[in-house]
Motif scaffolding. Structure first.
Motif, PDB file in Angstrom:
ATOM      1  N   PRO A 105      -5.666   7.766  -2.248  1.00  0.00           N
ATOM      2  CA  PRO A 105      -4.712   7.839  -3.358  1.00  0.00           C
ATOM      3  C   PRO A 105      -4.215   9.264  -3.617  1.00  0.00           C
ATOM      4  O   PRO A 105      -3.034   9.467  -3.905  1.00  0.00           O
ATOM      5  CB  PRO A 105      -5.518   7.303  -4.553  1.00  0.00           C
ATOM      6  CG  PRO A 105      -6.554   6.434  -3.930  1.00  0.00           C
ATOM      7  CD  PRO A 105      -6.922   7.105  -2.655  1.00  0.00           C
ATOM      8  N   GLU A 109      -0.034  10.731  -2.751  1.00  0.00           N
ATOM      9  CA  GLU A 109       0.854  11.433  -3.675  1.00  0.00           C
ATOM     10  C   GLU A 109       1.291  12.768  -3.098  1.00  0.00           C
ATOM     11  O   GLU A 109       2.440  13.184  -3.264  1.00  0.00           O
ATOM     12  CB  GLU A 109       0.163  11.620  -5.019  1.00  0.00           C
ATOM     13  CG  GLU A 109      -0.086  10.308  -5.760  1.00  0.00           C
ATOM     14  CD  GLU A 109      -0.465  10.539  -7.217  1.00  0.00           C
ATOM     15  OE1 GLU A 109      -0.153  11.623  -7.750  1.00  0.00           O
ATOM     16  OE2 GLU A 109      -1.049   9.627  -7.817  1.00  0.00           O
ATOM     17  N   THR A 210       7.193   4.518  -2.106  1.00  0.00           N
ATOM     18  CA  THR A 210       6.342   4.571  -3.298  1.00  0.00           C
ATOM     19  C   THR A 210       4.958   5.078  -2.903  1.00  0.00           C
ATOM     20  O   THR A 210       4.609   5.123  -1.716  1.00  0.00           O
ATOM     21  CB  THR A 210       6.209   3.197  -3.942  1.00  0.00           C
ATOM     22  OG1 THR A 210       5.506   2.332  -3.025  1.00  0.00           O
ATOM     23  CG2 THR A 210       7.577   2.595  -4.254  1.00  0.00           C
ATOM     24  N   GLY A 212       2.213   3.486  -3.376  1.00  0.00           N
ATOM     25  CA  GLY A 212       1.530   2.360  -2.750  1.00  0.00           C
ATOM     26  C   GLY A 212       1.896   2.220  -1.285  1.00  0.00           C
ATOM     27  O   GLY A 212       1.029   1.942  -0.443  1.00  0.00           O
ATOM     28  N   GLU A 213       3.176   2.392  -0.964  1.00  0.00           N
ATOM     29  CA  GLU A 213       3.598   2.309   0.435  1.00  0.00           C
ATOM     30  C   GLU A 213       3.000   3.452   1.250  1.00  0.00           C
ATOM     31  O   GLU A 213       2.609   3.263   2.410  1.00  0.00           O
ATOM     32  CB  GLU A 213       5.114   2.330   0.506  1.00  0.00           C
ATOM     33  CG  GLU A 213       5.772   1.063  -0.024  1.00  0.00           C
ATOM     34  CD  GLU A 213       7.280   1.200  -0.158  1.00  0.00           C
ATOM     35  OE1 GLU A 213       7.963   0.165  -0.113  1.00  0.00           O
ATOM     36  OE2 GLU A 213       7.781   2.345  -0.322  1.00  0.00           O
ATOM     37  N   GLN A 215       0.151   4.971   0.634  1.00  0.00           N
ATOM     38  CA  GLN A 215      -1.262   4.667   0.844  1.00  0.00           C
ATOM     39  C   GLN A 215      -1.455   3.698   1.996  1.00  0.00           C
ATOM     40  O   GLN A 215      -2.338   3.876   2.845  1.00  0.00           O
ATOM     41  CB  GLN A 215      -1.870   4.076  -0.429  1.00  0.00           C
ATOM     42  CG  GLN A 215      -2.205   5.082  -1.500  1.00  0.00           C
ATOM     43  CD  GLN A 215      -3.076   4.467  -2.581  1.00  0.00           C
ATOM     44  OE1 GLN A 215      -4.064   3.796  -2.297  1.00  0.00           O
ATOM     45  NE2 GLN A 215      -2.706   4.692  -3.825  1.00  0.00           N
ATOM     46  N   ALA A 216      -0.644   2.657   2.034  1.00  0.00           N
ATOM     47  CA  ALA A 216      -0.768   1.661   3.096  1.00  0.00           C
ATOM     48  C   ALA A 216      -0.486   2.285   4.463  1.00  0.00           C
ATOM     49  O   ALA A 216      -1.185   1.994   5.449  1.00  0.00           O
ATOM     50  CB  ALA A 216       0.190   0.501   2.829  1.00  0.00           C
ATOM     51  N   ARG A 219      -3.422   4.524   5.411  1.00  0.00           N
ATOM     52  CA  ARG A 219      -4.584   3.708   5.774  1.00  0.00           C
ATOM     53  C   ARG A 219      -4.434   3.167   7.202  1.00  0.00           C
ATOM     54  O   ARG A 219      -5.420   3.076   7.952  1.00  0.00           O
ATOM     55  CB  ARG A 219      -4.776   2.572   4.779  1.00  0.00           C
ATOM     56  CG  ARG A 219      -6.115   1.862   4.914  1.00  0.00           C
ATOM     57  CD  ARG A 219      -6.331   0.843   3.811  1.00  0.00           C
ATOM     58  NE  ARG A 219      -6.498   1.458   2.507  1.00  0.00           N
ATOM     59  CZ  ARG A 219      -7.643   1.977   2.072  1.00  0.00           C
ATOM     60  NH1 ARG A 219      -8.722   1.967   2.860  1.00  0.00           N
ATOM     61  NH2 ARG A 219      -7.724   2.509   0.868  1.00  0.00           N
TER      62      ARG A 219
END
Length: 281
Positions: A105, A109, A210, A212-213, A215-216, A219
């Protein structure tokens, strides 16, 4: 993780000092790749402070327990098997995932704030580290390359067991000479991972992704480091891992009782350091 297990090889006391400096050391390593702006530096330093606070409290006690169990294994008169070495390798690898989950996370950012010029800077940095890799691992003379590989293995062995004798050194030299390790294959995989990272960061930037995108996407990159999407490399990595487990077992089993006791004492010192660090602030 690399910082921790590298400093473990530095000896008792050095671990406490190095770990205390870890947020700064990791920051300078990251900054060397990304060349942060002042606002980015402030964010990254704060994130690293939070990460290492979490790591100290939650992960170091577990590492200390792992080292305690390793001491019991080293005290055993029973020979170590390649399968046993691989199990220990798996245990260490399993401890990477909690750090990934904690760091992603924060990393997501930060990467969204990187400018195109910083990605170019990163690409140039990769060129430099790849050049150093070639100097260290891909000497043009095969004899020099083998000698360097043997010296690396001897240094790692002696960092745990203490000085080794000529017969033990010759055994290591034979094992290294027969190893399937191919630095050219490893360099090619490293370069592909670097390009995958740069392509991912450029895509995130272009899409105004974003958090979230991001992070994915990060990962997925981590998953590809843990298990390459390239089948030929996966097959090579499996062969190399199996061979290295055999080497670890043979090297340990060739150590004298005094050398094994030295290893136990080193592990005990590292365990004590980790327990002290986990309760300090």
């Amino acid at each position: 993780m690399l910082l921790l297990f590298t400093t473990l090889l530095s000896g008792c006391g050095a671990l406490r000092l190095a770990y205390g400096q870890a947020p700064d050391l990791v920051y300078w390593w990251l900054d060397g790749h990304a060349d942060f702006t002042d606002p980015q530096s402030e964010r990254v330093r704060a994130d690293l402070g939070r990460f290492f606070d979490w790591h100290r409290r939650t992960q170091l006690p577990d590492y200390a327990g792992l080292l305690s169990r390793a001491q019991a294994q080293l005290r055993s008169p029973e020979p170590v098997t390649p399968e046993g070495v691989c199990r220990w390798s798996d245990e260490i690898a399993a401890r990477i995932q909690p750090m990934v989950d904690q760091a992603l996370p924060m990393a997501a950012e930060s990467v969204l704030q990187l400018a195109p010029w910083q990605l170019k800077h990163m690409a140039h940095k990769f060129d430099k580290v790849n050049a150093k890799f070639r100097d260290d691992y891909l000497q043009p003379d095969p004899a020099e390359r083998l000698e360097a590989a043997v010296e690396r293995t001897v240094d790692r062995t002696e960092s745990l067991y203490g000085d080794i004798d000529d017969a033990q050194r010759e055994r290591i030299a034979r094992l290294v000479a027969a190893s399937p390790f191919d630095p050219a294959v490893w360099l090619a995989e490293r370069q592909q991972r670097q390009q995958d990272l740069l392509a991912t960061l450029r895509t995130l930037k272009a899409r105004q992704a974003t958090v979230g995108e991001a992070q994915a996407a990060l990962r997925a990159l981590v998953a590809h480091v843990q298990r390459s999407p390239r089948e030929a490399y996966r097959e090579y990595d499996t062969r190399l891992r199996s061979y290295n487990c055999m080497v670890g077992a043979q090297v340990h089993n060739a150590m004298t009782p005094a050398q094994r006791q030295r290893a136990v004492e080193r592990l005990k010192g590292w365990e004590d350091d980790l327990r002290a660090l986990s309760t300090s602030r």
